[in-house]
Design an enzyme around this catalytic site. Structure first.
Site, PDB file in Angstrom:
ATOM      1  N   ASP A 134       0.866  -1.175   0.000  1.00  0.00           N
ATOM      2  CA  ASP A 134       0.000   0.000   0.000  1.00  0.00           C
ATOM      3  C   ASP A 134       0.916   1.242   0.000  1.00  0.00           C
ATOM      4  O   ASP A 134       2.142   1.135   0.083  1.00  0.00           O
ATOM      5  CB  ASP A 134      -0.976  -0.018   1.189  1.00  0.00           C
TER       6      ASP A 134
HETATM    7  C1  BGC Z   1      -5.034   3.239   0.127  1.00  0.00           C
HETATM    8  C2  BGC Z   1      -5.210   2.204  -0.965  1.00  0.00           C
HETATM    9  C3  BGC Z   1      -5.107   2.869  -2.304  1.00  0.00           C
HETATM   10  C4  BGC Z   1      -3.775   3.585  -2.402  1.00  0.00           C
HETATM   11  C5  BGC Z   1      -3.539   4.261  -3.736  1.00  0.00           C
HETATM   12  C6  BGC Z   1      -3.805   4.080  -0.067  1.00  0.00           C
HETATM   13  O1  BGC Z   1      -3.746   5.142   0.821  1.00  0.00           O
HETATM   14  O2  BGC Z   1      -4.993   2.586   1.380  1.00  0.00           O
HETATM   15  O3  BGC Z   1      -6.429   1.550  -0.815  1.00  0.00           O
HETATM   16  O4  BGC Z   1      -5.248   1.931  -3.322  1.00  0.00           O
HETATM   17  O5  BGC Z   1      -3.722   4.578  -1.386  1.00  0.00           O
HETATM   18  O6  BGC Z   1      -4.332   5.357  -3.916  1.00  0.00           O
END
Ligand code: BGC
Length: 732
Positions: free
Chosen positions: A279
């Site tokens: 993530d």
């Molecule tokens: C979130 C993810 C997301 C990623 C990209 C993160 O902060 O937890 O779910 O896909 O950002 O935007």
């Protein structure tokens, strides 16, 4: 038969040949790559958006040319991705195409209901279709990869990200996860309108303590395996091509450094072949978690755990070559990760045509088409849950004067909800607009906000109450604003925010028919409205076509059919509250020393699976094919459902099961099947379910799936509480 076998053999041969060719080409490419170029493939960087549209940081331009970026997130539009791809293909030494990813969660330009809302449709075909259309629009803007579906089970409505999933139930969550994966990925990854899906966030992100985002998950293996893991396994079974790590820790191990999760379980046990992305900066966060002393340590832990791609953390690019020189990682670890990523680029067809997805013409033609908007309307109306109706709804289109009030009544922005892709709120049909286009030309519509989401506004309230006094009926749209759910949007209260309920009380005092249209990204605790307002519609956030969908339900063009995918508590103090609880040794009763509260009932305000209709359904007693079965046998259960009301409607017939006595305590009921059926007024239909041995099994004390002899109770009905019951016995 022979023809079929020959065809099968030929297609197996072709698949093997294609697989071999791919492996050979990828190995050949890998052999030409420098260490820096290999690590570049593991580096995922973000694009940026300014007033002039998408742009790229200068630093990244140089990195593309040096082969130091393998993929981008937040970079889209056919034009922009074309230009970035051109840089990669023309300026980098090995011309490896870039991969473009984005959070296409519930739509790209055409926005569908929030995932939690969409789950309320219990309509897997509709859900799959919405993912399909999202993929068509996103791929036309140059995207190859969505960071969806989020398959985290969530049982704490304080957690803002409950909005992004399919609710509290594992069985429903598994089926919705599969539908979404199928919708995004389609049947052929090489087709230019299909994209990689990503099951996230592995794992148990939804178990965040106290519902506070990013908080720890401290849960038993049993809970992990019974509740949180199955939708991930279901995603693998549906062929999901990528996985994302979760920010949280489970029992002391941050997921992003968990080799148990990514290597032992996902790859070795479940046979997942795709790649794993961290993530956003989750590898760096291993430092504050306290398992890595510095960035180098963090990069090592993540790579060793089985994480292939570093999202915006820049740690792989910075530290992996140093780690390799120090002998702390093996070149094989890097090579494997690179191969996993290259394989998917290959299967998407990017080596053949890197620009295939960045097609300006297709982007124009395939964005917010009439068909897409029609499907968005269809899904949105199916996602609306009628919680209460004391002969108020549907309203007549000929109504003389209608007051449409509340801070959300004419909001376009909020209807998009959180994670709304590239949706533009200017295209959203607000509730007010939807109503205006539905009622007769003679209807007078009065509109005022009455209050804000958070604060009262005396002048506004006065205006609204004057309108209410003149109206024949009042529709009041209250709830949360879009930003109150989603990431980093946990709330310590789950009431309707601000002074909205006070405003509602003033409206109810008018004694006019009041319809509460509730919009939110989570279940809200609404005991007062449930008691005092004659009609309530739960609408979550319904997307681009929200206003039209709500108007169709309010005026009876569509008979509501949504069912709650999550329990609505009476008060926050009951949380976590879910339908498949355990009985305890002292189940609630009037006796004092039983499991209950002094100040609130145990039961929810609205149970899981609940939702009313403008018609009524009657369930016949259950018919079981047999009352005794041997372990390993399946059981057919039949029920007749009759529409005993005056109009056509769709009912979701739900089947629950309880293992009455087992070596491990079992929930009082668990969803094991459902079917959504359309019934004309007076029509009766038989619905049959097949309970399989798998449905009757559970994890024993050694965490092995097992079926035990004994009695089971099977229950069928229109929600998780009003159920017809029958018993059967499994014998050795
Ligand atoms: C979130 C993810 C997301 C990623 C990209 C993160 O902060 O937890 O779910 O896909 O950002 O935007």
């Amino acid at each position: 038969m022979i023809r079929f076998l020959v065809l099968l053999l030929v297609s197996l041969f072709v698949a093997c040949y294609a697989q071999n060719t791919m492996e050979q080409e990828i190995s050949a490419l890998l052999n030409q790559m420098t260490l820096e170029e290999k690590i570049g493939q593991l580096n995922l960087c973000t694009g940026d958006f300014g007033e002039q549209g998408p742009f790229l940081r200068d630093e990244y331009k140089a990195w593309i040319a040096e082969g130091k970026i393998g993929a981008f997130l937040n970079a889209f539009t056919a034009d922009f991705t074309y230009n970035l791809q051109k840089m990669a293909v023309e300026k980098s030494r090995l011309k490896i195409p870039l991969l473009f990813g984005f959070d296409v969660i519930h739509g790209f330009r055409t926005i569908f209901p929030l995932p939690l809302g969409e789950a309320a449709s219990w309509d897997l075909k509709a859900i799959e279709k919405s993912a399909r259309i999202s993929a068509i629009e996103a791929t036309a803007a140059g995207l190859h990869w969505t960071f969806a579906p989020m398959v985290d089970i969530a049982r704490d409505p304080r957690w803002g990200r409950i909005a992004e999933g399919a609710g509290e139930d594992t069985y429903l969550g598994c089926l919705i996860a599969k539908a979404r994966v199928r919708g995004f990925q389609g049947n052929d990854l090489a087709a230019h309108d299909t994209m990689l899906a990503c099951a996230k966030h592995f794992a148990a992100y939804g178990a965040a303590q106290a519902g506070r985002d990013y908080n720890i998950a401290d849960i038993s293996d049993r809970t992990l395996w019974e509740t949180y893991l199955p939708p991930f396994k279901a995603s693998v079974d549906a062929g999901v091509e990528t996985f994302m790590t979760a920010f949280n820790e489970i029992n002391g191990v941050p997921c992003t450094s968990s080799s148990y999760l990514f290597t032992e379980l996902l790859r070795n046990q479940w046979g997942f072949q795709g790649f794993v992305v961290s993530d956003y900066t989750a590898i760096n966060e291993l430092i504050p978690h306290g398992v890595a002393a510095n960035g180098k340590d963090a990069a090592r832990l993540a790579l060793k755990a089985g994480v292939d791609m570093d999202m915006q953390g820049h740690l792989f690019i910075k530290e992996l070559s140093i780690l390799l020189n120090e002998g702390k990682i093996d070149i094989k670890d890097i090579d494997e990760a690179v191969k996993r990523i290259l394989r998917l680029k290959y299967r998407l067809g990017l080596f053949q045509n890197p620009y295939a997805y960045s097609n300006v013409q297709r982007e124009k033609e395939k964005t917010m088409t009439k068909e897409h908007l029609e499907v968005a309307l269809d899904v949105a109306k199916k996602s609306i849950v009628l919680l209460k109706n004391e002969n108020v709804l549907p309203l007549s289109k000929e109504i003389k004067t209608l007051a449409v009030l509340g801070p959300l009544a004419d909001s376009q922005k909020d209807l998009l909800g959180c994670w709304c892709g590239a949706g533009d709120y200017n295209h959203v049909v607000s509730l007010l607009k939807g109503i205006q286009s539905k009622v007769s030309a003679d209807t007078k519509i009065l509109h005022a906000k009455g209050c804000n989401i958070l604060d009262a506004d005396e002048a506004e309230q006065k205006k609204a109450l004057e309108m209410a006094a003149q109206a024949d009926a009042i529709i009041v749209a209250l709830g949360e604003e879009a930003g109150m759910s989603g990431e980093a949007a946990s709330r310590s209260s789950i009431s309707i925010p601000g002074k909205q309920e006070e405003f509602l009380k003033e409206l109810v005092k008018t004694n006019k028919p009041v319809v509460l249209v509730l919009m939110s990204g989570r279940p809200l605790a609404i005991p007062w409205p449930a008691q005092n307002v004659p009609a309530i519609l739960q609408c979550f956030f319904l997307g681009t076509q929200g206003g039209n969908a709500m108007a169709e339900v309010l005026f009876g063009d569509y008979n509501p059919s949504g069912k709650l995918p999550v329990t609505f508590p009476r008060s926050l103090g009951q949380v976590p509250i879910y339908y498949n609880y355990k009985n305890t040794g002292r189940p609630v009763s009037p006796d004092k020393y039983t499991s209950k509260y002094l100040d609130v009932e145990n039961s929810p305000l609205y149970p899981f699976g609940f939702g009313l209709s403008y018609t009524k359904y009657q369930y016949s007693p259950l018919r079981l094919e047999k009352s005794y079965l041997k372990k390993g046998e399946s059981l057919k259960i039949t029920v007749a459902v009759k529409n005993v009301g005056h109009r056509e409607g769709e009912e979701t017939v739900q089947l629950y099961l309880r293992d009455n006595v087992a070596s491990i305590t079992r929930p009082v009921k668990e969803l094991k099947g459902f079917e959504k059926i359309l019934l004309q007024s007076g029509e009766s239909r038989e619905v049959s379910f097949f309970l399989t041995p798998e449905d009757m099994s559970f994890y024993d004390k050694n965490m092995k799936l097992t079926i035990e002899a004994g009695t089971f109770t099977v229950m069928v009905g229109g929600d998780s509480e009003n159920l017809m019951k029958a018993e059967f016995e499994v014998v050795d």
